[in-house]
Design an enzyme around this catalytic site. Structure first.
Site, PDB file in Angstrom:
ATOM      1  N   GLU A  41       0.830  -1.212   0.000  1.00  0.00           N
ATOM      2  CA  GLU A  41       0.000   0.000   0.000  1.00  0.00           C
ATOM      3  C   GLU A  41       0.866   1.263   0.000  1.00  0.00           C
ATOM      4  O   GLU A  41       1.817   1.391   0.764  1.00  0.00           O
ATOM      5  CB  GLU A  41      -0.897  -0.011   1.243  1.00  0.00           C
ATOM      6  N   LYS A 121      -9.536   2.206  -2.448  1.00  0.00           N
ATOM      7  CA  LYS A 121      -9.800   1.684  -1.109  1.00  0.00           C
ATOM      8  C   LYS A 121     -11.160   2.152  -0.592  1.00  0.00           C
ATOM      9  O   LYS A 121     -11.451   3.353  -0.570  1.00  0.00           O
ATOM     10  CB  LYS A 121      -8.681   2.148  -0.172  1.00  0.00           C
ATOM     11  N   CYS A 156      -5.657  -3.078   2.948  1.00  0.00           N
ATOM     12  CA  CYS A 156      -5.348  -2.881   4.357  1.00  0.00           C
ATOM     13  C   CYS A 156      -6.586  -2.867   5.262  1.00  0.00           C
ATOM     14  O   CYS A 156      -7.144  -3.912   5.588  1.00  0.00           O
ATOM     15  CB  CYS A 156      -4.511  -1.617   4.509  1.00  0.00           C
TER      16      CYS A 156
END
Length: 267
Positions: A41, A121, A156
């Site tokens: 990331e 995300k 994440c």
């Protein structure tokens, strides 16, 4: 499929050095016979380098992803460039969820450097993090076909929201890649959540973390590939490394046939 996870050393705001490490990891993964390699990331800026987000933001067509696409083409390997800080207002060739702002954006490239999918995300981290304040969340699922595999993408903090993984699994995913910047001290969560997502959806989950220290955080590494039983296929410690393992995608159907939890869902 031979899968590689590039656990890169990431220096805060050292964009050029970080890009070069990513390009070197793509080359090494290809040399080791990988079909697909995944990066961590915000590998070019560093997740915790919040002060650098605005000045380092790029469109999808910008220099970081263009160089990764070139590396994929040069070495003949698929790459999940996961992720960069995207400048939504500057991106031209990909439909965006907002006219302006910044996003945490991953792009999957094929062996010819062509974009297969863009994922922004969904769940932005607010706990001791500026991400939720600075970025715009994504809206679309990240799912693409890569050489006979259906590959899902999350990032994440998304790991804490199992409904997203169930939606991706329902789209037929065999493998979900999770670029991350997971810090100490939450080691147990990092080891538990991707394994749980693999077990409950009966598919492969590969969690790719970075390595490095920032002003107030240290990434814990431990990039790992889990099979549909939640068994660790390959993993590493907290130092920079390249994890390479063979993933038998036929195992997804075999495990679901042997232990039919997926079929027994009540929707």
């Amino acid at each position: 499929m031979r899968l590689a996870l590039a656990q890169l050393e990431i220096e805060s705001a050292a964009v050029e050095d970080n890009r070069e490490r990513a390009e070197a990891a793509v080359a090494e993964a290809a040399d080791r016979g990988a079909d697909l390699v995944a990066l961590p990331e915000i590998f070019n800026v560093g997740y915790f380098a919040f002060d650098a987000y605005q000045r380092a933001a790029e469109p999808v067509e910008g220099p970081t992803l263009s160089r990764i696409a070139d590396a994929a083409r040069e070495h003949g390997i698929g790459v999940l460039a996961g992720s960069i800080v995207e400048d939504l207002a500057e991106t031209e060739s990909v439909e965006t969820p907002a006219d302006e702002g910044l996003a945490n954006t991953s792009v999957l490239f094929d062996r010819d450097g062509r974009r297969l999918a863009v994922y922004r995300k969904h769940h932005l981290f607010g706990y001791e993090s500026a991400e939720a304040r600075m970025l715009v969340p994504g809206e679309s699922l990240g799912v693409a076909e890569f050489e006979g595999a259906t590959v899902g993408m999350t990032t994440c903090y998304d790991l804490r929201f199992p409904e997203l993984y169930r939606d991706i699994a329902a789209e037929g995913a065999d493998l979900i890649l999770v670029p991350s910047a997971w810090p100490y001290p939450r080691v147990e969560h990092w080891q538990l959540l991707p394994r749980a997502r693999a077990v409950e959806n009966q598919l492969f989950v590969a969690a790719i973390n970075g390595s490095g220290e920032f002003d107030d955080a240290e990434l814990l590494g431990r990039s790992t590939v889990y099979d549909p039983w939640g068994t660790t296929l390959a993993g590493t410690g907290d130092d920079p490394d390249l994890v390479v393992t063979d993933v038998d995608l036929d195992r997804v159907a075999a495990v679901r046939e042997e232990f039919p939890a997926w079929r027994d869902r009540r929707l």
